[in-house]
Design an enzyme around this catalytic site. Sequence first.
Site, PDB file in Angstrom:
ATOM      1  N   ASP A   8       0.755  -1.317  -0.140  1.00  0.00           N
ATOM      2  CA  ASP A   8       0.014  -0.126  -0.214  1.00  0.00           C
ATOM      3  C   ASP A   8       0.812   1.137  -0.071  1.00  0.00           C
ATOM      4  O   ASP A   8       2.044   1.011   0.382  1.00  0.00           O
ATOM      5  CB  ASP A   8      -0.645  -0.018   1.266  1.00  0.00           C
ATOM      6  CG  ASP A   8      -1.435   1.153   1.522  1.00  0.00           C
ATOM      7  OD1 ASP A   8      -2.411   1.440   0.499  1.00  0.00           O
ATOM      8  OD2 ASP A   8      -1.515   2.070   2.690  1.00  0.00           O
ATOM      9  N   ASP A  10      -0.191   5.178   0.716  1.00  0.00           N
ATOM     10  CA  ASP A  10      -0.260   6.066   1.912  1.00  0.00           C
ATOM     11  C   ASP A  10      -0.332   5.509   3.152  1.00  0.00           C
ATOM     12  O   ASP A  10      -0.953   4.419   3.404  1.00  0.00           O
ATOM     13  CB  ASP A  10      -1.707   6.819   1.768  1.00  0.00           C
ATOM     14  CG  ASP A  10      -1.586   7.714   0.542  1.00  0.00           C
ATOM     15  OD1 ASP A  10      -0.353   8.321   0.403  1.00  0.00           O
ATOM     16  OD2 ASP A  10      -2.657   8.290   0.064  1.00  0.00           O
TER      17      ASP A  10
HETATM   18  P1  B16 Z   1      -6.613  10.261  -4.230  1.00  0.00           P
HETATM   19  P2  B16 Z   1      -3.659   4.203  -0.188  1.00  0.00           P
HETATM   20  C1  B16 Z   1      -5.691   6.017  -0.376  1.00  0.00           C
HETATM   21  O1  B16 Z   1      -4.237   5.589  -0.624  1.00  0.00           O
HETATM   22  C2  B16 Z   1      -5.604   7.080   0.931  1.00  0.00           C
HETATM   23  O2  B16 Z   1      -5.174   6.302   2.033  1.00  0.00           O
HETATM   24  C3  B16 Z   1      -6.887   7.679   1.284  1.00  0.00           C
HETATM   25  O3  B16 Z   1      -6.910   8.381   2.290  1.00  0.00           O
HETATM   26  C4  B16 Z   1      -7.225   8.445  -0.129  1.00  0.00           C
HETATM   27  O4  B16 Z   1      -8.396   8.943  -0.110  1.00  0.00           O
HETATM   28  C5  B16 Z   1      -7.348   7.432  -1.469  1.00  0.00           C
HETATM   29  O5  B16 Z   1      -5.852   6.875  -1.349  1.00  0.00           O
HETATM   30  C6  B16 Z   1      -7.504   8.394  -2.727  1.00  0.00           C
HETATM   31  O6  B16 Z   1      -6.476   9.056  -2.916  1.00  0.00           O
HETATM   32  O7  B16 Z   1      -7.577  11.249  -3.572  1.00  0.00           O
HETATM   33  O8  B16 Z   1      -5.281  10.782  -4.229  1.00  0.00           O
HETATM   34  O9  B16 Z   1      -6.972   9.382  -5.392  1.00  0.00           O
HETATM   35  O10 B16 Z   1      -3.759   4.139   1.266  1.00  0.00           O
HETATM   36  O11 B16 Z   1      -4.743   3.076  -0.913  1.00  0.00           O
HETATM   37  O12 B16 Z   1      -2.185   4.283  -1.040  1.00  0.00           O
HETATM   38 MG    MG Z   2      -2.965   3.198   3.243  1.00  0.00          MG
END
Ligand code: B16
Ligand code: MG
Length: 210
Positions: A8, A10
């Site tokens: 993953d 984030d």
């Molecule tokens: P975006 P991951 C996720 O990343 C984040 O944890 C989440 O908080 C966010 O809303 C989602 O990506 C979408 O992100 O707005 O940049 O498309 O943890 O799956 O790497």
């Molecule tokens: Mg994450």
Amino acid sequence: ATRGVIFDLDGVLIHTDDLHFQAWSEIAGRLGIPFTREDNDRLRGVSREESLEIILEIGGTQVSETEKSVLADEKNAIYRTLLRGLSAADVEPGVRETLATLRERGLRLAVGSSSRNAKMILERTGLRGWFDAVSDGENIVRSKPDPEVFLRAAEFLALTPAQCAVVEDARAGVEAAVAGGFTAIGIGDAGSHPEVTWRIDTLGEVLERI
Ligand code: B16
Ligand code: MG
């Protein structure tokens, strides 16, 4: 045996939680919705659109579908401005060492992220080159806890889910990994999920499990 590892983004490789929080706080503020860091934790691994739904629900606020799409775009514009400040210094401790060791051991590596900004984040932090494949918000229809993002990552690596381990910090991500038939490694909060195969506290511990 495990032949690939899907990370993953984030919360595992880098922490953009705070930047998401700043951007969503601004949107919530405009709508007069109180939004706390605890609320922000609920958005981990959740798509942009579903994150907005959660915030609107907190405020008991109703807006039109058009307005939702404007708000999601505005949040993303603020978030992307904040991402410009990101650099290699923002990569979590132990990440490069862990990736290097896994590669030395011959494992295939991928990113499995719900984010549609994943490639930009990987470029800015200099992490892109470590990965054989990137599966992200751009190539999926259903977001975590649906396993789609990890299934695509495994496909990109030409491996089956049973041959791959997923490293996740979010409960939705652990659920996605389990649903897809992957070994689920939970870091931080996700480690307490009853379905994790292994719980780790620091990323380097992945090396003891694979
Ligand atoms: P975006 P991951 C996720 O990343 C984040 O944890 C989440 O908080 C966010 O809303 C989602 O990506 C979408 O992100 O707005 O940049 O498309 O943890 O799956 O790497
Ligand atoms: Mg994450």
